[in-house]
Design an enzyme around this catalytic site. Structure first.
Site, short mmCIF file in Angstrom:
data_model
loop_
_atom_site.label_atom_id
_atom_site.label_comp_id
_atom_site.label_asym_id
_atom_site.label_seq_id
_atom_site.Cartn_x
_atom_site.Cartn_y
_atom_site.Cartn_z
N GLY A 1 -19.00 -15.25 29.60
CA GLY A 1 -18.58 -15.38 30.99
C GLY A 1 -17.09 -15.72 31.07
N SER A 2 -16.74 -16.49 32.08
CA SER A 2 -15.32 -16.76 32.35
C SER A 2 -14.66 -17.69 31.35
CB SER A 2 -15.17 -17.35 33.75
OG SER A 2 -15.52 -16.39 34.73
N THR A 3 -15.44 -18.29 30.42
CA THR A 3 -14.80 -19.14 29.41
C THR A 3 -13.89 -18.33 28.49
OG1 THR A 3 -16.68 -18.89 27.89
CG2 THR A 3 -16.71 -20.79 29.39
#
Length: 656
Positions: A344-346
């Site tokens: 994801g956005s990590t």
């Protein structure tokens, strides 16, 4: 006259009377003497043979038979060594061995096994599970081996059997070593457990050329540190020369070479931090890895749910095995090492750092975010998380507000193979090298990876081709991307340590009990990122901004330290353009929640990655867990300050 005729006729009728009688007697004596000589000769030869054999056995084979007789009188008994102790970084015992009495049977010396067990049950309590385990051991072992029927007998039970011992040939009380894990489920995936030696284990022992050293040992490490450091923990087997009677019972010990205990291991793990982290998860499934950036020491290693390793020590029963093995929550899965999830956005801050390093972006370069990205020549739109977009977005703001559109554009302008080469430096797509077995490399997509993945007749050429849309999805941590919590924690530690990468490890010291020598597992730097200090500073500043004013600001409200972090939400299945509404979706199909962090921001002592399976938004589910862990580690607080964890109202902008 008549009388003489009568005598003559009778003499003719009985010819053995008269002169011929003397001649027959002489002949019989002759034959008798000859037979006597022959018999005497045969007897002489027989006794000569016996004497020769006697001389052969007593003189020429004396040493051979003396040794055989001695071996019948003296039994060589291997003595299993005490397995090494495992402690945490502060010396708290996590795994140790203790001695206890066992009731053991040697099947080859017992006529009726079932009857003997039934009779033993009148003296010592024998449960159905004991019988079942014994039968299983009987199927696996040779019948001349001694096998435990009951373990950990009380002193009273030992005394009762001792009084009745004469009734049970082939049954003995022995002292055996047992493994104990005082903290049960806590850190179970790190420590692992031991189990009975199998054929596969014997092959491994043979490959080490240590078959003799495992004589008398019944158990071996199966997973975790118990497996990976088996040769350190096992020790050296001792030997006893025991005089035995005709029944095979020990009479006295003639000589003894004591076993050498295995080495003790001191882990980098902080068991108090570990327990606090596991408690923070509650009943939720997930993983957490916390690393000391400057050394690579693993401070916490959580896989939820866990299991009690004590269940495996004597052989797990079928009911518990079925419960663990068939549970949909997969408690036996080591999630930090073997759970591969879309990041994801990590992934965004790491992609941004790569763009700075390659010159694809400058810190000041901005884009205008309308709330979507549209592929050139296509009507399909990749949506941003915020309806209407974030307006003008530079690199710092793209991380703080987690702007998808910024990374859609960046991905469309960056070759996927260049992205893969960069992310490899941060350990994505490869094993980190942590010192326990079972780690998976995850999936870092590239053109070559896709060609290999979709090779075979069932796939067409279009399946193997890399498309721009593949890059767009990968740009926000979706698509083919699948990384482990260990990889994300390691990547975060590298950035927190100003680009210097250390190999993550769990064992900190190895102590030799015999010599007292202590070997320290020195921190091992592996490489340094080729990035400018000012570029690293920008990304680290953006990490801090996420916790101060960005997507995780509420979770870190009131914190007494400054930290950096990044939220992430990973899609489990495609919504196909529909709006995500958690309560309308099956719990196991909801998004995974991510959060990565380090603290304190100015001199990081801890970097971590948190994953909550099907937890939804990273800001809601994963960030509060990270806050509790950081509060405990940095402040010694069991509970964090006031952090808002209530879900946002439907329609409210939540970001990641």
């Amino acid at each position: 006259m008549i009388g003489r005729r009568l005598f003559a006729s009778r003499n003719n009728e009985y010819p053995h009377f008269g002169g011929s009688e003397m001649r027959n007697a002489e002949r019989e004596v002759f034959f008798f003497r000859r037979r006597l000589v022959v018999a005497a000769l045969l007897a002489f030869l027989a006794f000569a043979g016996l004497f020769g054999r006697f001389v052969y056995l007593q003189v020429f084979k004396h040493e051979h038979y003396r040794m055989l007789a001695e071996s019948n009188r003296v039994a060589i008994v291997p003595v299993a060594p005490n397995r090494g102790v495992i402690t945490d970084r502060h010396g708290v015992v996590l795994a140790q061995s203790y001695s206890a009495y066992t009731l053991e049977l040697t099947p080859s010396r017992i006529r009726n096994l079932d009857a003997t067990i039934d009779e033993l049950a009148t003296i010592v309590e024998i449960q159905p599970r004991d019988r079942k385990r014994f039968r299983k051991l009987l199927d696996e072992a040779k019948n001349f081996e001694s096998m435990p029927l009951r373990t950990r007998l009380s002193d009273e039970e030992v005394a009762r059997f001792a009084v009745n011992r004469y009734r049970f040939p082939g049954v003995e009380i022995k002292a055996r070593l047992f493994r104990q894990y005082p903290y049960g489920e806590v850190a179970s995936h790190v420590i692992g457990y031991i189990g009975r030696i199998t054929e596969k284990d014997l092959e491994r022992i043979a490959s080490w050329d240590e078959t003799a050293n495992y004589k008398g040992s019944d158990y071996i490490g199966k997973v975790g540190v118990e497996l990976s450091y088996e040769r350190e923990l096992h020790g050296t087997t001792g030997v006893e020369e025991v005089e035995v009677d005709a029944g095979g019972r020990a009479v006295r010990t003639l000589s003894r070479t004591p076993p050498i205990s295995g080495n003790n291991l001191r882990l980098s793990l902080d068991i108090r931090l570990q327990a606090a982290a596991e408690a923070a998860f509650g009943d939720r499934r997930g993983a957490l890895v916390a690393i000391e950036p400057a050394t690579g020491d693993i401070l916490a290693f959580v896989s939820k749910p866990g299991y009690d390793p004590n269940l495996f020590v004597e052989g797990i029963d079928s009911a518990n095995w079925e419960a663990l093995n068939e549970s949909p929550d997969k408690p036996l899965l080591n999630r930090p090492l073997r759970g591969a999830y879309p990041p994801g956005s990590t992934i965004k801050p790491f992609l941004a750092l790569g763009a700075l390093a390659s010159g694809k972006r400058t810190p000041q370069q901005s884009i205008s975010d309308p709330g979507y990205f549209q592929l050139p020549g296509s009507s399909y739109r990749f949506r941003d998380d915020k309806v209407g977009g974030h307006g003008s977005v530079d690199m710092y703001r793209s991380i703080v507000v987690s702007c998808d559109t910024y990374y859609y554009v960046l991905a469309s302008e960056t070759d996927i193979d260049d992205t893969a080469r960069w992310l490899t430096q941060l350990t994505f797509g490869r094993k980190t090298g942590v010192d326990i077995e079972g780690e998976l490399p995850g999936v870092l997509p590239s053109r070559e990876w896709k060609r290999t993945r979709f090779a075979g007749e069932k796939y067409r050429d279009e399946h193997r081709k890399w498309y721009l849309g593949d890059s767009i999805s990968a740009g926000i941590g979706q698509g083919y991307n699948a990384f482990t919590p260990m990889q994300l924690a390691t990547a975060m530690a590298i950035v927190a340590n100003d680009g210097v990468a250390f190999k993550p490890h769990l064992v900190k010291n190895i102590v030799n009990l015999k010599t007292g020598e202590e070997r320290t597992v020195a921190p091992t730097p592996t490489h340094t990122l080729n990035v400018k200090p000012e570029h690293l500073a920008l990304i680290k500043n953006a990490f801090v901004g996420v916790n101060k004013e960005g997507t995780s600001a509420r979770a870190f409200a009131g914190a007494l330290f400054t930290s950096g972090g990044k939220t992430g939400t990973a899609q489990v299945f495609s919504l196909k353009g529909e709006k995500y509404v958690a309560h309308k979706i099956d719990e196991r199909l909801r998004d995974h929640a991510w959060f990565v962090a380090y603290a304190p921001a100015d001199k990081p002592r801890i970097a971590l990655a948190v994953l909550v399976e099907n937890g939804g938004f990273g800001a809601q589910a994963a960030a509060p867990i990270a806050r509790k862990v950081l509060d405990y580690y940095l402040l010694g607080k069991a509970e964090p300050g006031p952090a808002i964890t209530a879900p946002a109202r439907e329609g409210e902008d939540e970001g990641d």
